[in-house]
Design a protein around this motif. Structure first.
Motif, PDB file in Angstrom:
ATOM      1  N   ILE A   1       0.853  -1.188   0.000  1.00 14.28           N
ATOM      2  CA  ILE A   1       0.000   0.000   0.000  1.00 14.28           C
ATOM      3  C   ILE A   1       0.885   1.232   0.000  1.00 14.28           C
ATOM      4  O   ILE A   1       1.754   1.382   0.857  1.00 14.28           O
TER       5      ILE A   1
ATOM      6  N   ILE B   1      -3.014   0.245  -4.015  1.00 14.14           N
ATOM      7  CA  ILE B   1      -2.840  -1.103  -3.476  1.00 14.14           C
ATOM      8  C   ILE B   1      -2.343  -1.983  -4.612  1.00 14.14           C
ATOM      9  O   ILE B   1      -3.014  -2.113  -5.636  1.00 14.14           O
TER      10      ILE B   1
ATOM     11  N   PHE C   1      -4.769   6.010  -1.625  1.00  8.64           N
ATOM     12  CA  PHE C   1      -3.720   5.014  -1.555  1.00  8.64           C
ATOM     13  C   PHE C   1      -3.820   4.054  -2.728  1.00  8.64           C
ATOM     14  O   PHE C   1      -4.915   3.693  -3.162  1.00  8.64           O
TER      15      PHE C   1
END
Length: 191
Positions: free
Chosen positions: A149, A159, A157
């Motif tokens: 992340i 991932i 964010f």
């Protein structure tokens, strides 16, 4: 909570049974606040996982489901199982593409997510989130996939799975919570 007017209207229309043709909404991106060249699109739903497209298309929300939590017991072992309805997700990603996802948490704390590869059988998708054995103790299920992340900008964010995801069905959930009977799941499939 920062949800735009068109999204609220669509939610109200859906609850009232109206069918409204979706119109694309141009993302409001301020060049001064962007800190990375990642296309974040309109991540309007807070704490919802989106698939990030590499071909310039806007990010698309994953299928949100409720995963039931149940236990499965054997003679000297047991497991905590997560299960969702439906054998396949409607959200499909082509294999071989770079696989990355986005989430808007609205804050600076890293999201606490787990990515699972799930098995499909009898119209359900299921995975062991935790296993218990008399001899081996407690362990996570073998279908947990490591994720990385990265903060893209405040509250957003990226991932990235720790490995290339092969053909199959997957979903993200939050970290397990004691005594919970269900959890949100964000599902997709790789073709």
């Amino acid at each position: 909570a920062g949800v735009s007017g068109p999204v609220i209207k669509a939610m109200i229309d859906k609850q009232s049974g109206k069918v409204v043709e979706a119109k694309p909404v141009a993302p409001a991106i301020n060049a001064a606040t962007a800190v990375a060249p990642v296309e974040t699109g309109a991540l309007e739903m807070m704490n919802h996982v989106y698939v990030q497209h590499t071909d310039g298309q806007p990010s698309k929300p994953l299928e949100k489901l409720t995963a039931g939590i149940r236990t499965k017991q054997g003679f000297m072992s047991g497991a905590s199982m997560l299960q969702v309805d439906g054998g396949k997700s409607d959200i499909r990603i082509k294999s071989g593409n770079k696989q990355s996802f986005l989430i808007n948490t609205g804050g600076s704390n890293l999201p606490e997510l787990v990515l699972y590869k799930v098995k499909s059988a009898k119209g359900k998708r299921e995975v062991a989130s935790m296993k218990v054995s008399t001899f081996k103790g407690v362990s996570t299920g073998e279908d947990v996939i490591t994720i990385n992340i990265t903060k893209i900008k405040e509250g957003v964010f990226e991932i990235t799975p720790g490995k290339v995801l092969g053909t199959g069905e997957y979903f993200f959930t939050g970290k397990p919570v004691a005594n919970a009977t269900s959890t949100d799941a964000y599902a997709f499939g790789i073709d």
